[in-house]
Write an enzyme that holds these catalytic residues in place. Sequence first.
Site, PDB file in Angstrom:
ATOM      1  N   GLY A  63       0.829  -1.193   0.000  1.00  0.00           N
ATOM      2  CA  GLY A  63       0.000   0.000   0.000  1.00  0.00           C
ATOM      3  C   GLY A  63       0.864   1.245   0.000  1.00  0.00           C
ATOM      4  CB  ALA A  64       1.993   3.482  -2.338  1.00  0.00           C
ATOM      5  CB  ALA A  67      -0.664   4.236   6.682  1.00  0.00           C
ATOM      6  N   GLY A  68       1.305   3.864   4.259  1.00  0.00           N
ATOM      7  CA  GLY A  68       2.337   3.071   3.600  1.00  0.00           C
ATOM      8  C   GLY A  68       3.572   3.878   3.275  1.00  0.00           C
ATOM      9  CG  PHE A 168     -13.229  18.969  11.061  1.00  0.00           C
ATOM     10  CD1 PHE A 168     -13.173  19.865  10.018  1.00  0.00           C
ATOM     11  CD2 PHE A 168     -13.258  17.614  10.755  1.00  0.00           C
ATOM     12  CE1 PHE A 168     -13.140  19.434   8.699  1.00  0.00           C
ATOM     13  CE2 PHE A 168     -13.232  17.171   9.448  1.00  0.00           C
ATOM     14  CZ  PHE A 168     -13.170  18.092   8.412  1.00  0.00           C
ATOM     15  CG  ASP A 270      -7.160  -5.250  -2.443  1.00  0.00           C
ATOM     16  OD1 ASP A 270      -8.283  -5.727  -2.681  1.00  0.00           O
ATOM     17  OD2 ASP A 270      -6.632  -4.376  -3.148  1.00  0.00           O
ATOM     18  CD  GLN A 289     -17.209   8.505  10.108  1.00  0.00           C
ATOM     19  OE1 GLN A 289     -16.461   8.971   9.256  1.00  0.00           O
ATOM     20  NE2 GLN A 289     -17.019   8.707  11.407  1.00  0.00           N
ATOM     21  CG  HIS A 291     -18.899  12.353   5.322  1.00  0.00           C
ATOM     22  ND1 HIS A 291     -19.623  13.506   5.102  1.00  0.00           N
ATOM     23  CD2 HIS A 291     -17.679  12.761   5.772  1.00  0.00           C
ATOM     24  CE1 HIS A 291     -18.876  14.554   5.386  1.00  0.00           C
ATOM     25  NE2 HIS A 291     -17.693  14.139   5.800  1.00  0.00           N
ATOM     26  CG  LEU A 301     -16.045  13.954   1.529  1.00  0.00           C
ATOM     27  CD1 LEU A 301     -17.049  13.439   2.539  1.00  0.00           C
ATOM     28  CD2 LEU A 301     -14.631  13.555   1.941  1.00  0.00           C
ATOM     29  CB  THR A 303     -14.697  18.435   3.276  1.00  0.00           C
ATOM     30  OG1 THR A 303     -14.058  18.460   4.549  1.00  0.00           O
ATOM     31  CG2 THR A 303     -14.822  19.870   2.788  1.00  0.00           C
ATOM     32  CD  GLU A 304     -17.046  16.561  10.374  1.00  0.00           C
ATOM     33  OE1 GLU A 304     -16.943  16.810  11.583  1.00  0.00           O
ATOM     34  OE2 GLU A 304     -16.905  15.415   9.885  1.00  0.00           O
ATOM     35  NE  ARG A 335     -16.619  13.054   9.322  1.00  0.00           N
ATOM     36  CZ  ARG A 335     -15.478  12.797   8.707  1.00  0.00           C
ATOM     37  NH1 ARG A 335     -15.059  11.553   8.580  1.00  0.00           N
ATOM     38  NH2 ARG A 335     -14.736  13.776   8.229  1.00  0.00           N
ATOM     39  CG  HIS A 402     -16.333   9.147   4.807  1.00  0.00           C
ATOM     40  ND1 HIS A 402     -15.785   9.628   3.629  1.00  0.00           N
ATOM     41  CD2 HIS A 402     -15.621   9.721   5.806  1.00  0.00           C
ATOM     42  CE1 HIS A 402     -14.796  10.458   3.906  1.00  0.00           C
ATOM     43  NE2 HIS A 402     -14.655  10.524   5.220  1.00  0.00           N
ATOM     44  CD  GLU A 436     -10.969   3.511   5.413  1.00  0.00           C
ATOM     45  OE1 GLU A 436     -12.188   3.283   5.357  1.00  0.00           O
ATOM     46  OE2 GLU A 436     -10.382   4.272   4.611  1.00  0.00           O
ATOM     47  NE  ARG A 447     -12.135   8.525   9.882  1.00  0.00           N
ATOM     48  CZ  ARG A 447     -12.296   9.685   9.239  1.00  0.00           C
ATOM     49  NH1 ARG A 447     -11.847  10.809   9.765  1.00  0.00           N
ATOM     50  NH2 ARG A 447     -12.938   9.738   8.083  1.00  0.00           N
ATOM     51  CB  SER A 452      -8.922   9.487   8.599  1.00  0.00           C
ATOM     52  OG  SER A 452      -9.123  10.654   7.835  1.00  0.00           O
TER      53      SER A 452
END
Length: 651
Positions: A63-64, A67-68, A168, A270, A289, A291, A301, A303-304, A335, A402, A436, A447, A452
Amino acid sequence: VSTQSTWDFCAMIASLARQGKHFRVLQRGMSIISKEAPPAAKETDISSKYTIYDHTYDAVVVGAGGAGLRTAFGLAEAGFKTACISKLFPTRSHTVAAQGGINAALGNMHQDDWRWHFYDTVKGSDWLGDQDAIHYMCKEAPAAVLELESYGMPFSRSKDGKIYQRAFGGGSKNFGKGGQAYRCAAVADRTGHSMLHTLFGRALAYDCVFFIEYFALDLIMENGVCRGVICLNMADGSIHRFAANQTMIATGGYGRTFFSCTSAHTCTGDGNAMVSRAGLPMEDPEFVQFHPTGIYGAGCLMTEGCRGEGGVLRNSNGERFMERYAPTAKDLASRDVVSRAITIEIMQGRGCGPRKDYMNLHINHLPAATIHEKLPGIAETAMIFAGVDPTKDPIPVLPTVHYNMGGIPTNWKTEVLTQDENGKDKIVPGLLSAGESACASAHGANRLGANSLLDIVTFGRKAALLTQEQYKPGVGIKPLAKDAGFESIKKVERLRTSNGPLSTAHIRLNMQKTMQSYAAVFRKEDILAKGCVELDKVMKTWKDIGITDRGKVWNTDLIEALELENLLLNAKQTINCALLRRESRGAHARDDYPDRDDKNWRKHTLSWLPTVETEKVKVLYLSLIHISEPTRPERISYAVFCLKKKKKKKK
């Protein structure tokens, strides 16, 4: 000067350059990006139908996204030979779609404290979050944001030049007693886009090898230890086995199990499915969740941050209905609260439009200059997908799937967990997860917005630091068994040559409509039970799948079938665990059990489903972590004490 002489001269310069100490070159070819050509892979003769290569790395990141990438360059920076595997070009990972911002108690707009952020996150999780993970995430947040700024992330600025922070949902000051917090650091409304490009640029500064457009098939497990991963090169159909001391899963969520969602088509769970097939559990898959503000009909989306900048929701009567459901937070309630409020308004006949089936999001009362400066992406998206100019007209919105709070169970250090024969936590050696795809559980049952992006950078960094503590570069990597990953290769061949009557799209649509109809915002016993039965019928059609493309080069039909298998495994665990949880908590709202039941249900769900053909989902339960490890109990205890004190006052 002859052509040959020119060629010889250029070759000599290139040779000298390659010998230079500071020489750096970016090489692209056959879905690989590398600073230098990757080491020659050893070809084996396992199958006459597939070319199979073996690779050896200190660490492999699958995963890129945010986090990745944060893990990958953190490891490469420390000298670890690191491979980052992605089925997409890194800047097309779904992190790019995050709009609102990243929470951190920087205190740029007012006095702030990470403990207040901690309190909000525990409360927002509906008391199901593991407090050691929340503690780590919130305490590390300011340093994480400042680190991103040092990497060149172009945060929006306040008038005095500090990082701009907006309001937020779910954010408060002074443990909920000081009003709305302005804690969300943002890059206009393209924060995820900016973060992803910043992290990818940073990763390219280190010796990290990117295997781009490689599809991860399965984990390679030996006696309960993760030894690496097996992948399919989408460009030529070759199989690649990666042996590593540490494997990191950062593959994102599985929003595409539902028909309407904000997730990209590539969000197919995956990594979660790979872990399930390895005989390991998922945690809290029932918490999905919704949204509150996805564009009506498209699911894109809004956004909030729209509401953080002053936007409001109105029903067909022009009423700001959130004042009834959340008198204090109003449109900036968490949310789950806003999503349920919109659904109730529609069910009670106060929806907008000819079918009375959506709400209106108003930002048209804000100055046009503010919208174009703070919400430029929202203005563009609303024009394209809703056909409205948000500076003049309201945007039609509806709750849409979401985020997945559940995922691969991990501790706060990102180590993947399972249970031993005595029902106690057991670390899976060689396997980490963050983002995630993981469930730390820093988000519990729901969340908070802008947590996130914080999750992916703090836990992505933690995965790199943990690997540095546990291993040394180039030491102890064992070769894989000769038959490692054979079952995965057989599955690929079986799918590639399948000739059943049902297409991938047909089965996928049936699954998505089933999940959308029977596991939506509000859930009920009889509806969930029927949904489980209907989904089982869909699962049984998996054996009737048919692939029309028999080739190996860019066989997207095959890739979509592999993704469908992953989606099915995630969907079945989600709806079955939702049926069993007989309470309302966070994003899991039951009509027949409207109250939160802390006595019986303040616990995590663990579910096992190793194959699509497995009839029943195995479900066990796991207690929460209330207090952090001994080195930091007092801070957690203080926040918990504040919560208890507040409850006593109410009584």
